[in-house]
Design a protein around this motif. Structure first.
Motif, PDB file in Angstrom:
ATOM      1  N   LEU A  16       7.917  -0.946  -7.484  1.00  0.00           N
ATOM      2  CA  LEU A  16       6.558  -1.129  -8.002  1.00  0.00           C
ATOM      3  C   LEU A  16       6.595  -1.381  -9.511  1.00  0.00           C
ATOM      4  N   GLU A  17       7.360  -0.560 -10.222  1.00  0.00           N
ATOM      5  CA  GLU A  17       7.464  -0.729 -11.668  1.00  0.00           C
ATOM      6  C   GLU A  17       8.066  -2.089 -12.029  1.00  0.00           C
ATOM      7  N   GLU A  18       9.067  -2.518 -11.282  1.00  0.00           N
ATOM      8  CA  GLU A  18       9.684  -3.821 -11.543  1.00  0.00           C
ATOM      9  C   GLU A  18       8.684  -4.950 -11.321  1.00  0.00           C
ATOM     10  N   GLU A  19       7.918  -4.847 -10.246  1.00  0.00           N
ATOM     11  CA  GLU A  19       6.936  -5.885  -9.955  1.00  0.00           C
ATOM     12  C   GLU A  19       5.839  -5.933 -11.014  1.00  0.00           C
ATOM     13  N   LEU A  20       5.392  -4.760 -11.454  1.00  0.00           N
ATOM     14  CA  LEU A  20       4.328  -4.704 -12.458  1.00  0.00           C
ATOM     15  C   LEU A  20       4.840  -5.000 -13.867  1.00  0.00           C
ATOM     16  N   GLY A  21       6.122  -4.782 -14.080  1.00  0.00           N
ATOM     17  CA  GLY A  21       6.697  -5.021 -15.392  1.00  0.00           C
ATOM     18  C   GLY A  21       6.405  -3.929 -16.402  1.00  0.00           C
ATOM     19  N   VAL A  22       6.051  -2.741 -15.914  1.00  0.00           N
ATOM     20  CA  VAL A  22       5.786  -1.598 -16.797  1.00  0.00           C
ATOM     21  C   VAL A  22       6.347  -0.333 -16.165  1.00  0.00           C
ATOM     22  N   ALA A  23       6.690   0.620 -17.012  1.00  0.00           N
ATOM     23  CA  ALA A  23       7.059   1.943 -16.515  1.00  0.00           C
ATOM     24  C   ALA A  23       5.766   2.683 -16.206  1.00  0.00           C
ATOM     25  N   LEU A  49       0.833  -1.206   0.000  1.00  0.00           N
ATOM     26  CA  LEU A  49       0.000   0.000   0.000  1.00  0.00           C
ATOM     27  C   LEU A  49       0.864   1.252   0.000  1.00  0.00           C
ATOM     28  N   LYS A  50       1.998   1.187   0.672  1.00  0.00           N
ATOM     29  CA  LYS A  50       2.903   2.342   0.717  1.00  0.00           C
ATOM     30  C   LYS A  50       3.299   2.766  -0.696  1.00  0.00           C
ATOM     31  N   GLN A  51       3.563   1.801  -1.550  1.00  0.00           N
ATOM     32  CA  GLN A  51       3.937   2.120  -2.932  1.00  0.00           C
ATOM     33  C   GLN A  51       2.796   2.825  -3.662  1.00  0.00           C
ATOM     34  N   LEU A  52       1.583   2.373  -3.416  1.00  0.00           N
ATOM     35  CA  LEU A  52       0.429   3.007  -4.057  1.00  0.00           C
ATOM     36  C   LEU A  52       0.200   4.419  -3.514  1.00  0.00           C
ATOM     37  N   ILE A  53       0.433   4.591  -2.232  1.00  0.00           N
ATOM     38  CA  ILE A  53       0.329   5.927  -1.632  1.00  0.00           C
ATOM     39  C   ILE A  53       1.366   6.849  -2.246  1.00  0.00           C
ATOM     40  N   PHE A  54       2.592   6.368  -2.381  1.00  0.00           N
ATOM     41  CA  PHE A  54       3.656   7.180  -2.981  1.00  0.00           C
ATOM     42  C   PHE A  54       3.306   7.542  -4.420  1.00  0.00           C
ATOM     43  N   SER A 104      11.680   7.181  -4.483  1.00  0.00           N
ATOM     44  CA  SER A 104      12.150   6.713  -5.788  1.00  0.00           C
ATOM     45  C   SER A 104      12.368   5.206  -5.798  1.00  0.00           C
ATOM     46  N   ARG A 105      12.950   4.668  -4.727  1.00  0.00           N
ATOM     47  CA  ARG A 105      13.179   3.224  -4.643  1.00  0.00           C
ATOM     48  C   ARG A 105      11.860   2.447  -4.641  1.00  0.00           C
ATOM     49  N   GLN A 106      10.878   2.959  -3.909  1.00  0.00           N
ATOM     50  CA  GLN A 106       9.588   2.274  -3.843  1.00  0.00           C
ATOM     51  C   GLN A 106       8.886   2.280  -5.199  1.00  0.00           C
ATOM     52  N   ILE A 107       8.988   3.383  -5.912  1.00  0.00           N
ATOM     53  CA  ILE A 107       8.381   3.458  -7.247  1.00  0.00           C
ATOM     54  C   ILE A 107       9.102   2.513  -8.199  1.00  0.00           C
TER      55      ILE A 107
END
Length: 82
Positions: free
Chosen positions: A40-47, A3-8, A34-37
């Protein structure tokens, strides 16, 4: 995904894609955001964000959908708490 990543993500968008401002509002450091974003991008596989000279300048097409869903998840989480 946290959730923290989504909040960021939402806060960055709300702050006009200014990560430093978002970090200030969230009472954390810019590198942490920046690290959390990045995670998140790595996990989702999209920028999620369009970047220019190491700055976020907007959302990618998939990023706009991720933001829409993130806002819904956070709203639903808040409703659940209430």
């Amino acid at each position: 995904m946290y959730l923290k990543q989504l909040i960021f993500l939402c806060r960055i968008a709300d702050e006009g894609f200014n990560v430093s401002n978002a970090a200030g509002v969230l009472h954390t450091s810019q590198p942490s955001v920046s690290r959390q974003i990045q995670a998140l991008e790595e996990e989702l596989g999209v920028a999620v964000f369009v970047r220019s000279k190491h700055r976020f300048v907007g959302l990618t097409k998939p990023g706009a959908e991720v933001l829409r869903i993130a806002r819904r998840v956070l709203r639903d989480t808040n409703d659940l708490k209430n």
